[in-house]
Design a protein around this motif. Sequence first.
Motif, PDB file in Angstrom:
ATOM      1  N   GLU A   1      -4.791   6.420  10.433  1.00 29.02           N
ATOM      2  CA  GLU A   1      -4.576   4.999  10.396  1.00 29.02           C
ATOM      3  C   GLU A   1      -3.693   4.478   9.584  1.00 29.02           C
ATOM      4  O   GLU A   1      -2.680   3.706   9.970  1.00 29.02           O
ATOM      5  CB  GLU A   1      -5.803   4.307  10.833  1.00 29.02           C
ATOM      6  CG  GLU A   1      -5.609   2.850  11.173  1.00 29.02           C
ATOM      7  CD  GLU A   1      -6.860   2.166  11.533  1.00 29.02           C
ATOM      8  OE1 GLU A   1      -6.908   0.674  11.896  1.00 29.02           O
ATOM      9  OE2 GLU A   1      -7.966   2.713  11.762  1.00 29.02           O
ATOM     10  N   LEU A   2      -4.078   4.451   8.189  1.00 29.55           N
ATOM     11  CA  LEU A   2      -3.157   4.078   7.160  1.00 29.55           C
ATOM     12  C   LEU A   2      -1.852   4.643   7.332  1.00 29.55           C
ATOM     13  O   LEU A   2      -0.798   3.969   7.227  1.00 29.55           O
ATOM     14  CB  LEU A   2      -3.744   4.407   5.945  1.00 29.55           C
ATOM     15  CG  LEU A   2      -2.782   3.962   4.804  1.00 29.55           C
ATOM     16  CD1 LEU A   2      -2.608   2.074   4.730  1.00 29.55           C
ATOM     17  CD2 LEU A   2      -3.535   3.992   3.374  1.00 29.55           C
TER      18      LEU A   2
ATOM     19  N   PHE B   1       0.188   5.365  -1.434  1.00 34.37           N
ATOM     20  CA  PHE B   1       0.021   6.063  -0.473  1.00 34.37           C
ATOM     21  C   PHE B   1       0.978   7.528  -0.854  1.00 34.37           C
ATOM     22  O   PHE B   1       0.525   8.593  -0.608  1.00 34.37           O
ATOM     23  CB  PHE B   1       0.299   5.533   0.895  1.00 34.37           C
ATOM     24  CG  PHE B   1       0.240   6.672   1.974  1.00 34.37           C
ATOM     25  CD1 PHE B   1      -0.811   6.933   2.897  1.00 34.37           C
ATOM     26  CD2 PHE B   1       1.272   7.383   2.542  1.00 34.37           C
ATOM     27  CE1 PHE B   1      -0.886   7.909   3.895  1.00 34.37           C
ATOM     28  CE2 PHE B   1       1.491   8.213   3.368  1.00 34.37           C
ATOM     29  CZ  PHE B   1       0.240   8.595   4.116  1.00 34.37           C
TER      30      PHE B   1
ATOM     31  N   GLN C   1      -0.906  17.645   7.590  1.00 28.94           N
ATOM     32  CA  GLN C   1      -2.451  18.134   7.820  1.00 28.94           C
ATOM     33  C   GLN C   1      -2.478  19.535   8.633  1.00 28.94           C
ATOM     34  O   GLN C   1      -3.467  20.306   8.453  1.00 28.94           O
ATOM     35  CB  GLN C   1      -2.935  17.118   8.510  1.00 28.94           C
ATOM     36  CG  GLN C   1      -3.460  15.847   7.622  1.00 28.94           C
ATOM     37  CD  GLN C   1      -4.279  14.673   8.178  1.00 28.94           C
ATOM     38  OE1 GLN C   1      -4.158  14.511   9.434  1.00 28.94           O
ATOM     39  NE2 GLN C   1      -5.218  14.164   7.280  1.00 28.94           N
TER      40      GLN C   1
ATOM     41  N   ARG D   1       2.481  12.824   7.960  1.00 26.01           N
ATOM     42  CA  ARG D   1       1.061  12.733   7.992  1.00 26.01           C
ATOM     43  C   ARG D   1       0.593  14.122   8.929  1.00 26.01           C
ATOM     44  O   ARG D   1      -0.158  14.980   8.313  1.00 26.01           O
ATOM     45  CB  ARG D   1       0.406  11.718   8.502  1.00 26.01           C
ATOM     46  CG  ARG D   1      -1.257  11.591   8.273  1.00 26.01           C
ATOM     47  CD  ARG D   1      -2.093  12.348   9.423  1.00 26.01           C
ATOM     48  NE  ARG D   1      -1.774  11.543  10.418  1.00 26.01           N
ATOM     49  CZ  ARG D   1      -2.179  12.168  11.664  1.00 26.01           C
ATOM     50  NH1 ARG D   1      -3.139  13.401  11.782  1.00 26.01           N
ATOM     51  NH2 ARG D   1      -1.841  11.968  12.974  1.00 26.01           N
TER      52      ARG D   1
ATOM     53  N   ARG E   1       0.631  -1.120  -0.080  1.00 30.21           N
ATOM     54  CA  ARG E   1      -0.059   0.014   0.015  1.00 30.21           C
ATOM     55  C   ARG E   1       0.765   1.273  -0.158  1.00 30.21           C
ATOM     56  O   ARG E   1       0.387   2.080  -0.283  1.00 30.21           O
ATOM     57  CB  ARG E   1      -1.096   0.044   1.219  1.00 30.21           C
ATOM     58  CG  ARG E   1      -1.740  -1.198   1.376  1.00 30.21           C
ATOM     59  CD  ARG E   1      -2.639  -1.387   2.696  1.00 30.21           C
ATOM     60  NE  ARG E   1      -1.602  -1.368   3.844  1.00 30.21           N
ATOM     61  CZ  ARG E   1      -1.974  -1.468   5.019  1.00 30.21           C
ATOM     62  NH1 ARG E   1      -3.376  -0.958   5.590  1.00 30.21           N
ATOM     63  NH2 ARG E   1      -0.995  -1.553   6.073  1.00 30.21           N
TER      64      ARG E   1
ATOM     65  N   ALA F   1      -8.061  14.561   3.641  1.00 29.11           N
ATOM     66  CA  ALA F   1      -8.453  13.258   3.579  1.00 29.11           C
ATOM     67  C   ALA F   1      -7.541  11.963   3.816  1.00 29.11           C
ATOM     68  O   ALA F   1      -8.065  11.034   3.832  1.00 29.11           O
ATOM     69  CB  ALA F   1      -9.252  13.241   2.328  1.00 29.11           C
ATOM     70  N   ILE F   2      -6.226  12.450   4.195  1.00 34.84           N
ATOM     71  CA  ILE F   2      -5.189  11.443   4.140  1.00 34.84           C
ATOM     72  C   ILE F   2      -5.644  10.492   5.463  1.00 34.84           C
ATOM     73  O   ILE F   2      -6.255  10.906   6.539  1.00 34.84           O
ATOM     74  CB  ILE F   2      -4.001  11.903   4.724  1.00 34.84           C
ATOM     75  CG1 ILE F   2      -3.427  12.626   3.349  1.00 34.84           C
ATOM     76  CG2 ILE F   2      -2.904  11.168   5.012  1.00 34.84           C
ATOM     77  CD1 ILE F   2      -2.061  13.113   3.660  1.00 34.84           C
ATOM     78  N   ASP F   3      -5.741   9.147   5.320  1.00 38.05           N
ATOM     79  CA  ASP F   3      -6.228   8.349   6.316  1.00 38.05           C
ATOM     80  C   ASP F   3      -5.200   8.319   7.397  1.00 38.05           C
ATOM     81  O   ASP F   3      -3.935   7.802   7.073  1.00 38.05           O
ATOM     82  CB  ASP F   3      -6.368   6.961   5.836  1.00 38.05           C
ATOM     83  CG  ASP F   3      -7.012   6.101   6.890  1.00 38.05           C
ATOM     84  OD1 ASP F   3      -6.573   5.859   7.998  1.00 38.05           O
ATOM     85  OD2 ASP F   3      -7.871   5.163   6.316  1.00 38.05           O
TER      86      ASP F   3
END
Length: 234
Positions: free
Chosen positions: A188-189, A166, A202, A198, A162, A184-186
């Motif tokens: 948890e991922l 990403f 954000q 991340r 993944r 919208a970045i996940d």
Amino acid sequence: MLVAAAVCPCPPLLVPAVAAGAAHELDGARAACADALGVLAAARPDRLIVVGPAEQSGRGPHAQGSVGTFEGFGVDLSVRLGAGEATDGVLPPSLAVAAWLLERAQWAGPVEGLGVGEPLAPERCFEAGAALAGQAERVALLVMGDGSACRTLKAPGYLDERAEGFDAEAARALGAADVAALKAIDAELAYELKAAGRAPWQVLAGAAEGAGLGGQLLYEDAPYGVGYLVAAWS
């Protein structure tokens, strides 16, 4: 109001003294970071705020003059955040790399740092970014953070299929100054892929809301199985 931003990776290996004989492998990343900082300088901000991932002890604001060191990476090298008198503040590694980049660029304006925790919830990141953007009439951000650490078998996080997708979407969003996509970045991922950038990305998204900035992707690679991205917003 946010008038410009630079996004840079934060591995200590970006500092040639730390990378030693392998320093040339990140020459392209260093050059791209220099170009991104040039965009910040051209914006003539009233205040530059450096944002980067940090452990608990390195979070919170870091005043101009705070000192960072690379002794933990086997190098007797210290850096200072911005010009002026040294303070007692100790920079986390990500902000120490930023301080080295700023020294290299001979940054002379007001600057301060903010370390953010990797688990910081997206909504808190957006709120923090909006607060930073409101600190002065012309605010610029230097946002430090890496993409996934799972791009190859030898990567710090081993191979995760993944990871490439990403990083590709993060690169697209940062290159296009796509605030909605960054929001919208996940989380948890990102955590599973060890993407330390991340939360800082954000924070940038929160700061850039409504600013109408355009972006340019200056560098994208994963030389050690870690996604390194450089972008400039203006």
